[in-house]
Design a protein around this motif. Structure first.
Motif, PDB file in Angstrom:
ATOM      1  N   PRO A  39       1.089   3.636  16.122  1.00  0.00           N
ATOM      2  CA  PRO A  39       1.739   4.712  15.364  1.00  0.00           C
ATOM      3  C   PRO A  39       3.247   4.513  15.197  1.00  0.00           C
ATOM      4  N   ALA A  40       3.912   4.035  16.243  1.00  0.00           N
ATOM      5  CA  ALA A  40       5.350   3.789  16.140  1.00  0.00           C
ATOM      6  C   ALA A  40       5.634   2.669  15.145  1.00  0.00           C
ATOM      7  N   GLY A  41       4.783   1.643  15.136  1.00  0.00           N
ATOM      8  CA  GLY A  41       4.970   0.552  14.179  1.00  0.00           C
ATOM      9  C   GLY A  41       4.765   1.003  12.752  1.00  0.00           C
ATOM     10  N   VAL A  42       3.749   1.847  12.538  1.00  0.00           N
ATOM     11  CA  VAL A  42       3.512   2.389  11.200  1.00  0.00           C
ATOM     12  C   VAL A  42       4.695   3.239  10.767  1.00  0.00           C
ATOM     13  N   ALA A  43       5.211   4.068  11.677  1.00  0.00           N
ATOM     14  CA  ALA A  43       6.342   4.931  11.342  1.00  0.00           C
ATOM     15  C   ALA A  43       7.578   4.119  10.987  1.00  0.00           C
ATOM     16  N   THR A  44       7.818   3.052  11.720  1.00  0.00           N
ATOM     17  CA  THR A  44       8.968   2.192  11.436  1.00  0.00           C
ATOM     18  C   THR A  44       8.844   1.555  10.061  1.00  0.00           C
ATOM     19  N   ALA A  45       7.650   1.054   9.744  1.00  0.00           N
ATOM     20  CA  ALA A  45       7.429   0.419   8.443  1.00  0.00           C
ATOM     21  C   ALA A  45       7.540   1.443   7.313  1.00  0.00           C
ATOM     22  N   ALA A  46       7.021   2.647   7.530  1.00  0.00           N
ATOM     23  CA  ALA A  46       7.101   3.686   6.506  1.00  0.00           C
ATOM     24  C   ALA A  46       8.548   4.110   6.272  1.00  0.00           C
ATOM     25  N   ALA A  47       9.344   4.157   7.352  1.00  0.00           N
ATOM     26  CA  ALA A  47      10.751   4.544   7.223  1.00  0.00           C
ATOM     27  C   ALA A  47      11.505   3.566   6.321  1.00  0.00           C
ATOM     28  N   ARG A  48      11.136   2.281   6.414  1.00  0.00           N
ATOM     29  CA  ARG A  48      11.797   1.292   5.544  1.00  0.00           C
ATOM     30  C   ARG A  48      11.516   1.577   4.074  1.00  0.00           C
ATOM     31  N   ALA A  49      10.345   2.203   3.819  1.00  0.00           N
ATOM     32  CA  ALA A  49       9.987   2.545   2.441  1.00  0.00           C
ATOM     33  C   ALA A  49      10.456   3.956   2.073  1.00  0.00           C
ATOM     34  N   GLY A  50      11.087   4.658   3.029  1.00  0.00           N
ATOM     35  CA  GLY A  50      11.581   5.999   2.757  1.00  0.00           C
ATOM     36  C   GLY A  50      10.499   7.058   2.665  1.00  0.00           C
ATOM     37  N   VAL A  51       9.387   6.853   3.364  1.00  0.00           N
ATOM     38  CA  VAL A  51       8.256   7.776   3.298  1.00  0.00           C
ATOM     39  C   VAL A  51       8.111   8.514   4.623  1.00  0.00           C
ATOM     40  N   VAL A 107       0.827  -1.215   0.000  1.00  0.00           N
ATOM     41  CA  VAL A 107       0.000   0.000   0.000  1.00  0.00           C
ATOM     42  C   VAL A 107       0.855   1.256   0.000  1.00  0.00           C
ATOM     43  N   VAL A 108       1.984   1.223   0.724  1.00  0.00           N
ATOM     44  CA  VAL A 108       2.800   2.424   0.891  1.00  0.00           C
ATOM     45  C   VAL A 108       3.772   2.649  -0.267  1.00  0.00           C
ATOM     46  N   ALA A 109       3.903   1.658  -1.133  1.00  0.00           N
ATOM     47  CA  ALA A 109       4.851   1.783  -2.248  1.00  0.00           C
ATOM     48  C   ALA A 109       4.501   3.007  -3.105  1.00  0.00           C
ATOM     49  N   GLY A 110       5.463   3.887  -3.281  1.00  0.00           N
ATOM     50  CA  GLY A 110       5.265   5.070  -4.114  1.00  0.00           C
ATOM     51  C   GLY A 110       4.566   6.222  -3.427  1.00  0.00           C
ATOM     52  N   ALA A 111       4.242   6.070  -2.134  1.00  0.00           N
ATOM     53  CA  ALA A 111       3.542   7.139  -1.422  1.00  0.00           C
ATOM     54  C   ALA A 111       4.481   8.307  -1.132  1.00  0.00           C
ATOM     55  N   ALA A 112       3.893   9.498  -1.031  1.00  0.00           N
ATOM     56  CA  ALA A 112       4.662  10.695  -0.688  1.00  0.00           C
ATOM     57  C   ALA A 112       4.568  11.003   0.803  1.00  0.00           C
ATOM     58  N   LEU A 113       3.546  10.468   1.466  1.00  0.00           N
ATOM     59  CA  LEU A 113       3.339  10.767   2.882  1.00  0.00           C
ATOM     60  C   LEU A 113       2.488   9.669   3.510  1.00  0.00           C
ATOM     61  N   VAL A 114       2.788   9.370   4.774  1.00  0.00           N
ATOM     62  CA  VAL A 114       1.955   8.467   5.566  1.00  0.00           C
ATOM     63  C   VAL A 114       1.437   9.244   6.768  1.00  0.00           C
ATOM     64  N   VAL A 115       0.145   9.099   7.036  1.00  0.00           N
ATOM     65  CA  VAL A 115      -0.478   9.722   8.206  1.00  0.00           C
ATOM     66  C   VAL A 115      -0.927   8.601   9.140  1.00  0.00           C
ATOM     67  N   THR A 116      -0.445   8.629  10.375  1.00  0.00           N
ATOM     68  CA  THR A 116      -0.878   7.645  11.361  1.00  0.00           C
ATOM     69  C   THR A 116      -1.460   8.385  12.557  1.00  0.00           C
TER      70      THR A 116
END
Length: 386
Positions: free
Chosen positions: A306-318, A282-291
């Motif tokens: 929220p911390a888990g979402v942030a960690t996963a988003a960081a792996r995708a560079g978002v 879902v996060v592939a190619g996203a410009a921003l993640v909101v948790t």
């Protein structure tokens, strides 16, 4: 600016908004500023209440059934299924919110309904069960769950034990012959961030019993029952599960029952749920993640959604921003968690004469979406930085 992809992945705002409602209102606010944006709503959970709802929002099918509630009264419950994977949430059957008139029953509340949900999930074809533990009313070590799955818990006279953790003091032997083979062939994964053991000062009764209405005397009774339960399980069901295992004390000891009788494994709740929800895709190619969630506080930093979402988003560079009801983290703490900015409904309500962040949660969540979208636009245009 090309139409951006923004993933909105909050947990529930307890007492005001479900995760799906929060995602919807935040997304509505974003679209007021960026009407052409690809806004992907992905409500999340960490294994506690709301886990089934998050799975359904991600495309799982809801299966409704009737099971025994924590005091034995029949309650409506559901689990989620996709393919051969089922998501079962303890709070659907044995949650504190299901206690009749909210009256605690620390000595007699049972996990029987959880076993019924697992049995029904396997009956409809699940080969893998994700078991979300959180919000339990019981401290029975998972004994009720085992009984619902076909195990017999007998006293010295061969009589089946009644429900609840207190009754476990009379446990003499376990007859596990009634547990069908199909449960041994079912993969059970516990989604929980609790690493407490079953017994002792950090165990299920001592730490969580008072939250379920247990008095100091009740805690001693429950500890004695769970101690007997652990000893008889070790003797009669030699699976290698130990009462000291991290997570054995989750949900009043249901973690121990699942480890000992179902061969369960344990994974951090949000990590497991994000895998189930295919967050990486879902996060592939996203410009921003909101948790976000109802409160961002120091506990958020220890495995909360929220911390888990942030960690996963960081792996995708978002980059990640958060919307919350109340903010109790410093900017440094937020960035440590991987969150570049937070928008609190409390703050928005204070700016609104007579505003109530609870009654007005939906409106303020949408307003937070507007604000973060404006900030995102400024960052993209290099007029500001996160």
């Amino acid at each position: 600016m090309a139409a951006p992809t923004i993933v909105v992945a909050p947990d529930k705002f307890k007492g005001t908004l479900t995760a799906a409602e929060a995602a919807g209102h935040i997304a509505d606010g974003i679209l007021r500023v960026l009407p052409g944006a690809d806004v992907r709503r992905l409500p999340v959970a960490d294994g506690g209440d709301g886990t089934v709802d998050a799975a359904v929002a991600a495309g799982f099918r809801r299966v409704r059934t009737r099971v025994a509630g924590p005091t034995g009264q029949a309650v409506d419950a559901s689990f989620a299924v996709r393919g051969t994977t089922a998501v079962v949430e303890l709070a659907e059957a044995s949650g504190l919110v299901l206690l009749p008139a909210g009256e605690p029953a620390p000595l007699t509340a049972s996990s029987y309904g959880v076993g019924q949900l697992i049995a029904e999930a396997v009956r409809v074809g699940a080969h893998r069960v994700v078991l979300g533990l959180g919000g339990s009313a019981c401290t029975d070590g998972g004994a009720g769950m085992v009984q619902a799955l076909g195990g017999r818990l007998l006293d010295a006279h061969g009589v089946e034990l009644p429900p609840g953790g207190a009754a476990l003091r009379s446990l003499d032997r376990i007859d596990a012959a009634g547990l069908p083979r199909r449960y041994a062939d079912t993969e059970v994964v516990i989604a929980s961030d609790v690493d407490n053991p079953l017994l002792g000062p950090k165990g299920a009764a001592a730490v969580y019993g008072p939250q379920k209405g247990a008095t100091p005397d009740d805690v001693r009774v429950l500890e004695a029952g769970l101690t007997c339960w652990a000893e008889v399980v070790r003797r009669d069901v030699p699976t290698g599960a130990e009462s000291a295992s991290p997570g054995a004390g989750a949900a009043g000891g249901v973690g121990f029952g699942a480890l000992a009788f179902l061969g369960a494994t344990l994974r951090p709740g949000i990590e497991l749920l994000l895998d189930l929800l295919e967050f990486e895709t879902v996060v592939a190619g996203a410009a921003l993640v909101v948790t976000g969630e109802g409160r961002l506080d120091p506990q958020t930093l220890h495995g909360k959604a929220p911390a888990g979402v942030a960690t996963a988003a960081a792996r995708a560079g978002v980059p990640v921003v958060a919307v919350c009801g109340r903010l109790e983290l410093t900017p440094t703490q937020l960035r440590t968690a991987g969150i570049v900015r937070a928008y609190a409904l409390d703050d928005l309500a204070r700016q609104d004469t007579g505003g109530d962040p609870f009654a007005g949660a939906a409106r303020y969540a949408e307003e937070a979406g507007v604000l973060l979208a404006k900030d995102f636009t400024a960052v993209v245009h290099k007029e500001a930085a996160w």
